[in-house]
Write a protein that holds these residues in place. Structure first.
Motif, PDB file in Angstrom:
ATOM      1  N   MET A   1      38.038 -52.935  24.742  1.00 25.21           N
ATOM      2  CA  MET A   1      37.685 -52.886  23.344  1.00 25.21           C
ATOM      3  C   MET A   1      37.712 -54.286  22.749  1.00 25.21           C
ATOM      4  SD  MET A   1      39.533 -49.859  21.306  1.00 25.21           S
ATOM      5  CE  MET A   1      40.148 -48.577  22.346  1.00 25.21           C
ATOM      6  N   SER A   2      36.770 -54.539  21.868  1.00 22.79           N
ATOM      7  CA  SER A   2      36.804 -55.813  21.144  1.00 22.79           C
ATOM      8  C   SER A   2      36.143 -55.641  19.790  1.00 22.79           C
ATOM      9  CB  SER A   2      36.127 -56.918  21.946  1.00 22.79           C
ATOM     10  OG  SER A   2      34.748 -56.705  22.003  1.00 22.79           O
ATOM     11  N   ILE A   3      36.478 -56.551  18.915  1.00 25.19           N
ATOM     12  CA  ILE A   3      35.867 -56.569  17.588  1.00 25.19           C
ATOM     13  C   ILE A   3      35.192 -57.922  17.390  1.00 25.19           C
ATOM     14  CG2 ILE A   3      37.474 -54.916  16.577  1.00 25.19           C
ATOM     15  CD1 ILE A   3      38.959 -57.292  15.287  1.00 25.19           C
ATOM     16  N   THR A   4      34.192 -57.933  16.538  1.00 30.86           N
ATOM     17  CA  THR A   4      33.504 -59.181  16.195  1.00 30.86           C
ATOM     18  C   THR A   4      33.665 -59.403  14.701  1.00 30.86           C
ATOM     19  OG1 THR A   4      31.908 -58.874  17.970  1.00 30.86           O
ATOM     20  CG2 THR A   4      31.298 -60.392  16.221  1.00 30.86           C
ATOM     21  N   LEU A   5      34.102 -60.602  14.361  1.00 26.18           N
ATOM     22  CA  LEU A   5      34.293 -60.977  12.962  1.00 26.18           C
ATOM     23  C   LEU A   5      33.280 -62.048  12.591  1.00 26.18           C
ATOM     24  CD1 LEU A   5      38.175 -61.355  13.064  1.00 26.18           C
ATOM     25  CD2 LEU A   5      36.868 -59.308  12.523  1.00 26.18           C
ATOM     26  N   HIS A   6      32.734 -61.957  11.406  1.00 27.71           N
ATOM     27  CA  HIS A   6      31.768 -62.943  10.917  1.00 27.71           C
ATOM     28  C   HIS A   6      32.356 -63.640   9.691  1.00 27.71           C
ATOM     29  CE1 HIS A   6      27.834 -64.715  10.086  1.00 27.71           C
ATOM     30  NE2 HIS A   6      28.111 -64.503   8.810  1.00 27.71           N
ATOM     31  N   VAL A   7      32.288 -64.966   9.708  1.00 29.70           N
ATOM     32  CA  VAL A   7      32.757 -65.753   8.568  1.00 29.70           C
ATOM     33  C   VAL A   7      31.676 -66.771   8.238  1.00 29.70           C
ATOM     34  CG1 VAL A   7      34.554 -67.273   7.677  1.00 29.70           C
ATOM     35  CG2 VAL A   7      35.153 -65.507   9.332  1.00 29.70           C
ATOM     36  N   GLU A   8      31.356 -66.898   6.961  1.00 29.88           N
ATOM     37  CA  GLU A   8      30.349 -67.861   6.507  1.00 29.88           C
ATOM     38  C   GLU A   8      30.899 -68.617   5.310  1.00 29.88           C
ATOM     39  OE1 GLU A   8      25.662 -67.895   5.093  1.00 29.88           O
ATOM     40  OE2 GLU A   8      26.567 -66.052   5.818  1.00 29.88           O
ATOM     41  N   LEU A   9      30.788 -69.961   5.364  1.00 34.48           N
ATOM     42  CA  LEU A   9      31.295 -70.802   4.286  1.00 34.48           C
ATOM     43  C   LEU A   9      30.253 -71.828   3.884  1.00 34.48           C
ATOM     44  CD1 LEU A   9      34.867 -71.609   5.698  1.00 34.48           C
ATOM     45  CD2 LEU A   9      34.294 -69.900   3.971  1.00 34.48           C
ATOM     46  N   GLY A  10      30.265 -72.207   2.626  1.00 35.22           N
ATOM     47  CA  GLY A  10      29.391 -73.264   2.142  1.00 35.22           C
ATOM     48  C   GLY A  10      30.112 -74.106   1.102  1.00 35.22           C
TER      49      GLY A  10
END
Length: 156
Positions: A1-10
């Motif tokens: 099992m795995s999870i994917t995290l998305h992070v976006e910064l500006g």
């Protein structure tokens, strides 16, 4: 099992240093990386590719180490430094860009960065881990910008 995290910064800010000086620092990956907190090791893989290994961080019961590689392409004429992920390296894919624009008495700097982090955790953990990862990524990136602003003589 795995999870994917998305992070976006500006981020966008103006510094006292010349565009030439800002470009020289940001286009030299080892120099630029020296201002980012928590870098355990930066490895030059050749042809503009660097592998970043970050210090382990604890998020509650989870200890996490981010490892990724990106290819960097600098364009002095356009005032850009762009990086794209190397999919075969690490547990994270990082994409981003610096845009450096000269002004009359300052230099405008824009940073955009996105990260996709894969963790070997059950899906239920995503709700707990995602906010912590976002906060930590933002904290480190803001410290990075503060360090760069100081290097460039302060904000305008």
């Amino acid at each position: 099992m795995s999870i994917t995290l998305h992070v976006e910064l500006g981020y966008e800010f103006d510094v006292k240093a010349s565009a030439k000086e800002v470009f020289e620092v940001l286009s030299d990956v080892p120099t630029s990386a020296s201002f980012y907190p928590g870098v355990e090791q930066l490895t030059d893989l050749g042809k503009g590719v660097y592998r970043w290994e970050m210090e382990k961080i604890g998020l509650g019961q989870v200890n996490l180490q981010t490892v990724y590689a990106s290819k960097y392409v600098s364009n002095k004429t356009k005032g850009t430094v762009v990086w794209t992920p190397i999919a075969t390296e690490g547990n994270t894919q990082v994409t981003g860009a610096w845009k450096i624009t000269p002004g009359k008495k300052s230099t405008n700097v824009v940073l955009h960065v996105e990260a996709e982090l894969s963790l070997p955790l059950p899906a239920l953990m995503k709700m707990v881990v995602q906010p912590s990862v976002e906060v930590e990524f933002e904290r480190l990136t803001e410290q990075y910008i503060d360090n760069l602003v100081e290097r460039f003589g302060g904000e305008v």
